[in-house]
Motif scaffolding. Structure first.
Motif, PDB file in Angstrom:
ATOM      1  N   VAL A  74       0.835  -1.205   0.000  1.00  0.00           N
ATOM      2  CA  VAL A  74       0.000   0.000   0.000  1.00  0.00           C
ATOM      3  C   VAL A  74       0.866   1.249   0.000  1.00  0.00           C
ATOM      4  N   ALA A  75       1.896   1.281   0.845  1.00  0.00           N
ATOM      5  CA  ALA A  75       2.782   2.444   0.895  1.00  0.00           C
ATOM      6  C   ALA A  75       3.522   2.629  -0.428  1.00  0.00           C
ATOM      7  N   SER A  76       3.945   1.523  -1.038  1.00  0.00           N
ATOM      8  CA  SER A  76       4.646   1.615  -2.320  1.00  0.00           C
ATOM      9  C   SER A  76       3.748   2.201  -3.408  1.00  0.00           C
ATOM     10  N   LEU A  77       2.504   1.743  -3.468  1.00  0.00           N
ATOM     11  CA  LEU A  77       1.579   2.252  -4.486  1.00  0.00           C
ATOM     12  C   LEU A  77       1.300   3.743  -4.279  1.00  0.00           C
ATOM     13  N   LEU A  78       1.183   4.172  -3.038  1.00  0.00           N
ATOM     14  CA  LEU A  78       0.953   5.590  -2.765  1.00  0.00           C
ATOM     15  C   LEU A  78       2.139   6.427  -3.209  1.00  0.00           C
ATOM     16  N   HIS A  79       3.337   5.957  -2.942  1.00  0.00           N
ATOM     17  CA  HIS A  79       4.533   6.698  -3.362  1.00  0.00           C
ATOM     18  C   HIS A  79       4.661   6.723  -4.882  1.00  0.00           C
ATOM     19  N   ALA A  80       4.386   5.601  -5.532  1.00  0.00           N
ATOM     20  CA  ALA A  80       4.462   5.571  -6.995  1.00  0.00           C
ATOM     21  C   ALA A  80       3.447   6.536  -7.600  1.00  0.00           C
ATOM     22  N   ALA A  81       2.242   6.590  -7.031  1.00  0.00           N
ATOM     23  CA  ALA A  81       1.219   7.500  -7.537  1.00  0.00           C
ATOM     24  C   ALA A  81       1.633   8.958  -7.351  1.00  0.00           C
ATOM     25  N   LEU A  82       2.192   9.281  -6.182  1.00  0.00           N
ATOM     26  CA  LEU A  82       2.611  10.659  -5.948  1.00  0.00           C
ATOM     27  C   LEU A  82       3.801  11.027  -6.829  1.00  0.00           C
TER      28      LEU A  82
END
Length: 513
Positions: free
Chosen positions: A470-478
């Motif tokens: 979840v944290a990885s996907l949020l960082h990739a999106a940002l």
């Protein structure tokens, strides 16, 4: 803005007293950062001694961060009004006393209370400490170097907290992680009145007490609801706490939009650069704190490492994070702020994905690789946000501006454990053997079969994977958003003498209207 900036009288060559003052100020900064993470490897020892419930264990870890994050802006304003040095001295004394209380707490409830008091005291230290730097170093370029050292110290404190905690716990009882604060506090109380001078705002305005109460109550109630739902399932309790919490936060935001001098100026989020950089102050700390906490449990409870060995495994990532934070100002000078913001999020995303290769039977190499790759991104993010803390506001409001920069970090630290930690707790509750609320509690139950032990460990690893993903996907999106929407010409602070978009990040309530 230019008029306000020029009110600082530049002094291109600070003397030895200024640099000694910087060293003294860095002591409390290091302590506040370390105490946000020092228990990540120490919670198994605390659990053995005090037997907290799953809910209490999470509160022991992050009530400190919520107390700091909820009150940073308020104490920045109070320091501007009543004196930063006075607030620093009071805060340091309370921090030391609360640390001693935490070290000898006989119950989880008392430990939570003293950790909360440490957080209140910590909230007095960070904004005033960073604001004092603007008085010690009035030349913009020299001040930028000093703020870079401040940022590196703050990041290093977060990074080495688990390592220091692991070393202490390998040789002493769990309370030693709090007692190490006392020598630093005493030294600061002796030297600060000699090396630092009192500074207060000439026109400070009033402190908006309702805003402080609304923000603190809203955060605590909302997070309590999330924790309770993750640990025990949906019931009336999360609703009773969560609804008033969300309502308090909504009223807080509405109030800030009406005030002439709000604690947080939400209108600044209309600016894309401000929004991305503000989230960059929060999201990396959320990911780092959650993964460090869950990873500490993984290394010890799943893989069976000792506290000392787990601390050594965390050391490469801590070292890379610190070096990255120190090297970032030179990187920004060459590539610009936009490139640094984009790079940090993609590096963190890539590092977190590597955790998915860890398993019940092994994965230390993948864990170290993850902390090293993500550590580069963490260091960039910490330094970019912190370096913009002072330059965009007048000197008399530097405390409030510094507080807004640090608030995003502290809230990120607390929210990471609360939200991602609760996600991992929920998965353990759903996939585990349903014998106890945490892996540590489960493994200490008598008469467990190998199958039950394996199921509990697998559920804990799945929870770690879910939080990391979840944290990885949020960082990739940002990172993708920043790559697409941030202007390529966004200047960096060191290269441009005039105000630029990014430093408005931390202006908060002091942004001109």
């Amino acid at each position: 803005m230019n008029t306000k900036r020029s009110s600082r009288s530049p002094s291109p060559s600070p003397g030895p007293r200024a640099w000694l003052g910087l060293v003294v100020v860095l002591g409390p900064v290091l302590l506040v950062a370390m105490d946000s993470s020092v228990l990540f490897l120490g919670m198994p020892k605390v659990s053995e001694a005090l037997s907290p419930t799953a809910d209490q264990a999470l509160w022991i870890l992050d009530v400190y961060g919520f107390a700091v994050g909820s009150l940073l802006v308020a104490f920045g304003s109070i320091g501007d009004r009543y004196g930063r040095l006075r607030l620093l001295l009071i805060g340091a004394a309370v921090f030391g006393a609360a640390s001693a209380g935490a070290a000898f707490s006989p119950t989880p409830e008392l430990l939570i209370a003293f950790r909360a008091l440490m957080g209140v005291a910590g909230a007095t230290l960070l904004p005033s400490a960073l604001a004092v730097l603007s008085e010690l170093f009035t030349d913009p370029r020299t001040r930028s170097k000093a703020v870079g050292v401040f940022a590196a110290t703050f990041a290093a404190g977060f990074a080495i907290g688990p390592v220091v905690g692991g070393q202490l716990l390998n040789n002493f009882w769990w309370g030693s992680v709090f007692l190490i604060n006392l020598p630093v506090v005493v030294l600061f109380l002796l030297l600060a009145p000699v090396l630092l001078r009192e500074v207060r705002a000439t026109r400070p305005g009033r402190v908006d007490v309702p805003s402080i109460l609304l923000s603190a109550a809203g955060l605590l109630l909302s997070v309590y609801a999330i924790k309770h739902a993750a640990a025990d399932g949906l019931s009336a309790t999360p609703l009773v706490a969560g609804v008033p919490g969300v309502l308090a936060l909504w009223v807080f935001v509405r109030r800030q939009l009406r005030l002439d001098r709000p604690l947080i100026d939400f209108r600044l989020f209309r600016d894309r650069v401000f929004t991305v950089a503000a989230i960059t102050g929060l999201l990396p700390l959320a990911a780092w704190s959650a993964v460090a906490y869950l990873g500490g449990g993984y290394l010890q409870a799943v893989l069976g490492l000792s506290v000392l060995d787990a601390a050594l495994v965390a050391l490469p990532g801590a070292a890379v994070l610190t070096v990255s934070c120190l090297a970032t100002p030179a990187l920004v000078a060459r590539t610009g702020t936009r490139s640094a913001l984009v790079a940090c999020h993609f590096l963190i995303a890539a590092g977190l994905v590597l955790l998915l290769a860890t398993g019940v039977s092994g994965g230390i190499g993948w864990y170290v690789a993850s902390t090293v790759v993500a550590g580069v991104g963490y260091g960039i993010s910490f330094s970019v946000v912190a370096d913009t803390a002072i330059g965009a506001v007048p000197a008399e409001r530097a405390g409030a501006a510094a507080a807004i920069a640090e608030t995003s970090n502290e809230l990120g630290n607390a929210l990471g454990i609360a939200l991602l930690g609760s996600l991992a707790a929920l998965i353990f509750r759903l996939q585990g053997p349903d014998a106890a609320g945490t892996l540590h509690e489960t493994l200490h139950l008598p008469g467990l079969t190998p199958a039950v032990i394996d199921q509990a460990k697998q559920a804990a690893v799945t929870g770690l994977h879910a939080a990391a993903l979840v944290a990885s996907l949020l960082h990739a999106a940002l990172g993708a958003f920043a790559l697409r929407h941030l202007p390529r010409s966004a200047p960096d602070r060191a290269a441009a003498p005039q105000p630029e978009p990014l430093p408005r990040l931390t202006a908060g309530a002091d942004a001109p209207r």
